[in-house]
Scaffold this motif. Structure first.
Motif, short mmCIF file in Angstrom:
data_model
loop_
_atom_site.label_atom_id
_atom_site.label_comp_id
_atom_site.label_asym_id
_atom_site.label_seq_id
_atom_site.Cartn_x
_atom_site.Cartn_y
_atom_site.Cartn_z
N LYS A 1 0.84 -1.21 0.00
CA LYS A 1 0.00 0.00 0.00
C LYS A 1 0.87 1.25 0.00
O LYS A 1 0.60 2.21 -0.72
N VAL A 2 1.92 1.24 0.83
CA VAL A 2 2.81 2.40 0.93
C VAL A 2 3.52 2.62 -0.41
O VAL A 2 3.59 3.74 -0.92
N ALA A 3 4.03 1.53 -1.02
CA ALA A 3 4.71 1.64 -2.31
C ALA A 3 3.76 2.16 -3.38
O ALA A 3 4.13 3.00 -4.21
N SER A 4 2.51 1.69 -3.38
CA SER A 4 1.52 2.16 -4.34
C SER A 4 1.25 3.65 -4.15
O SER A 4 1.14 4.39 -5.12
N GLY A 5 1.18 4.09 -2.89
CA GLY A 5 0.98 5.50 -2.60
C GLY A 5 2.13 6.35 -3.10
O GLY A 5 1.93 7.41 -3.70
N PHE A 6 3.35 5.90 -2.87
CA PHE A 6 4.52 6.64 -3.31
C PHE A 6 4.62 6.65 -4.83
O PHE A 6 5.03 7.64 -5.42
N ALA A 7 4.24 5.54 -5.49
CA ALA A 7 4.35 5.43 -6.94
C ALA A 7 3.19 6.13 -7.66
O ALA A 7 3.31 6.46 -8.83
N GLY A 8 2.09 6.33 -6.95
CA GLY A 8 0.92 6.94 -7.57
C GLY A 8 0.17 5.99 -8.47
O GLY A 8 -0.67 6.40 -9.26
N THR A 9 0.46 4.70 -8.36
CA THR A 9 -0.21 3.67 -9.14
C THR A 9 -0.15 2.36 -8.37
O THR A 9 0.68 2.21 -7.48
N LYS A 10 -1.00 1.41 -8.71
CA LYS A 10 -1.02 0.14 -8.00
C LYS A 10 0.28 -0.62 -8.24
O LYS A 10 0.71 -0.78 -9.37
N VAL A 11 0.87 -1.09 -7.15
CA VAL A 11 2.10 -1.87 -7.21
C VAL A 11 1.77 -3.27 -6.68
O VAL A 11 1.05 -3.41 -5.70
N GLU A 12 2.28 -4.29 -7.34
CA GLU A 12 2.05 -5.67 -6.91
C GLU A 12 3.01 -6.03 -5.77
O GLU A 12 4.11 -5.48 -5.69
N GLU A 13 2.58 -6.97 -4.90
CA GLU A 13 3.40 -7.39 -3.77
C GLU A 13 4.77 -7.90 -4.20
O GLU A 13 5.75 -7.74 -3.49
N SER A 14 4.85 -8.51 -5.37
CA SER A 14 6.11 -9.08 -5.84
C SER A 14 7.03 -8.04 -6.49
O SER A 14 8.18 -8.33 -6.80
N ASP A 15 6.53 -6.84 -6.69
CA ASP A 15 7.29 -5.79 -7.36
C ASP A 15 8.49 -5.37 -6.51
O ASP A 15 8.38 -5.16 -5.30
N GLU A 16 9.63 -5.21 -7.15
CA GLU A 16 10.87 -4.78 -6.48
C GLU A 16 10.68 -3.40 -5.84
O GLU A 16 11.31 -3.07 -4.84
N MET A 17 9.77 -2.62 -6.41
CA MET A 17 9.54 -1.27 -5.88
C MET A 17 9.09 -1.31 -4.42
O MET A 17 9.39 -0.39 -3.66
N VAL A 18 8.40 -2.35 -3.99
CA VAL A 18 7.96 -2.47 -2.60
C VAL A 18 9.17 -2.43 -1.68
O VAL A 18 9.21 -1.67 -0.70
N ARG A 19 10.19 -3.21 -2.00
CA ARG A 19 11.40 -3.25 -1.17
C ARG A 19 12.17 -1.92 -1.26
O ARG A 19 12.69 -1.42 -0.27
N GLU A 20 12.21 -1.34 -2.44
CA GLU A 20 12.90 -0.06 -2.61
C GLU A 20 12.24 1.05 -1.81
O GLU A 20 12.92 1.89 -1.22
N VAL A 21 10.92 1.06 -1.77
CA VAL A 21 10.20 2.09 -1.02
C VAL A 21 10.46 1.95 0.48
O VAL A 21 10.65 2.95 1.18
N VAL A 22 10.50 0.73 0.99
CA VAL A 22 10.79 0.53 2.41
C VAL A 22 12.19 1.05 2.73
O VAL A 22 12.39 1.75 3.73
N CYS A 23 13.16 0.78 1.87
CA CYS A 23 14.52 1.30 2.09
C CYS A 23 14.54 2.82 1.97
O CYS A 23 15.22 3.50 2.75
N GLU A 24 13.78 3.38 1.05
CA GLU A 24 13.74 4.84 0.90
C GLU A 24 13.07 5.50 2.11
O GLU A 24 13.51 6.55 2.56
N LEU A 25 12.03 4.88 2.62
CA LEU A 25 11.39 5.39 3.84
C LEU A 25 12.41 5.41 4.98
O LEU A 25 12.51 6.40 5.72
N ALA A 26 13.15 4.32 5.13
CA ALA A 26 14.20 4.24 6.16
C ALA A 26 15.21 5.35 5.94
O ALA A 26 15.63 6.03 6.89
N ASN A 27 15.60 5.58 4.70
CA ASN A 27 16.57 6.62 4.36
C ASN A 27 16.08 8.00 4.78
O ASN A 27 16.82 8.79 5.37
N GLN A 28 14.82 8.31 4.48
CA GLN A 28 14.26 9.62 4.82
C GLN A 28 14.18 9.81 6.33
O GLN A 28 14.51 10.88 6.85
#
Length: 162
Positions: free
Chosen positions: A67-94
């Motif tokens: 859900k968080v990755a979809s919100g950041f991407a502005g579009t639906k992201v699938e659970e298997s999408d690499e973007m999910v992991r990238e967004v969690v790391c980016e959140l940690a970074n911020q």
């Protein structure tokens, strides 16, 4: 654990999550962990060395991370999408970036290692001089867990004894 070490991380998480998720947020529960931390989903691990030493783990169950990755991407992201992991790391970074700015302003000097995916099912237990604090942030997207295990580095411990 000293509140002066963890409060900047709590404040940063509150600000980043509220703004990034565009949602109200509250701390659901807070606990001291004596046992090893068990990962709940997609987690990012950040290490600190120097005046402050230890680690912080940001952990979101897969549904929340998606859900968080979809919100950041502005579009639906699938659970298997690499973007999910990238967004969690980016959140940690911020969050770490905001907290580090505060701690630097207080005169602490340390190195922040880049976030990496935490893939172990559990991490080591806290030690006698490094307690682990687990916070659960309640958001409209789900729960975000932050596990903080920090202590003063050798130079800070020696300065406190003088």
């Amino acid at each position: 654990m000293k509140m002066e070490l963890i409060q900047p991380f709590i404040n940063a998480a509150d600000a980043v999550l509220a703004q990034g998720l565009n949602s109200p947020m509250s701390i659901g529960h807070l606990s001291m962990e004596e046992e090893a931390y068990r990962r709940k989903g997609v987690a990012a691990l950040v290490w600190l060395t120097g005046d402050i030493q230890g680690r912080i783990i940001f952990d979101l169950d897969l549904a929340t991370a998606t859900k968080v990755a979809s919100g950041f991407a502005g579009t639906k992201v699938e659970e298997s999408d690499e973007m999910v992991r990238e967004v969690v790391c980016e959140l940690a970074n911020q969050i770490i970036g905001n907290a580090v700015a505060t701690l630097n302003d207080q005169g602490f000097h340390f190195r922040v290692h880049p976030p990496s995916l935490h893939t172990s099912d559990q991490s080591e237990k806290g030690t006698q001089d490094t307690e682990a604090l687990v916070l659960c942030f309640e958001t409209t997207s789900g729960q975000v867990f932050m596990n903080i295990a920090l202590r003063y580095g050798q130079t800070q411990q020696q300065a406190a004894k003088v």
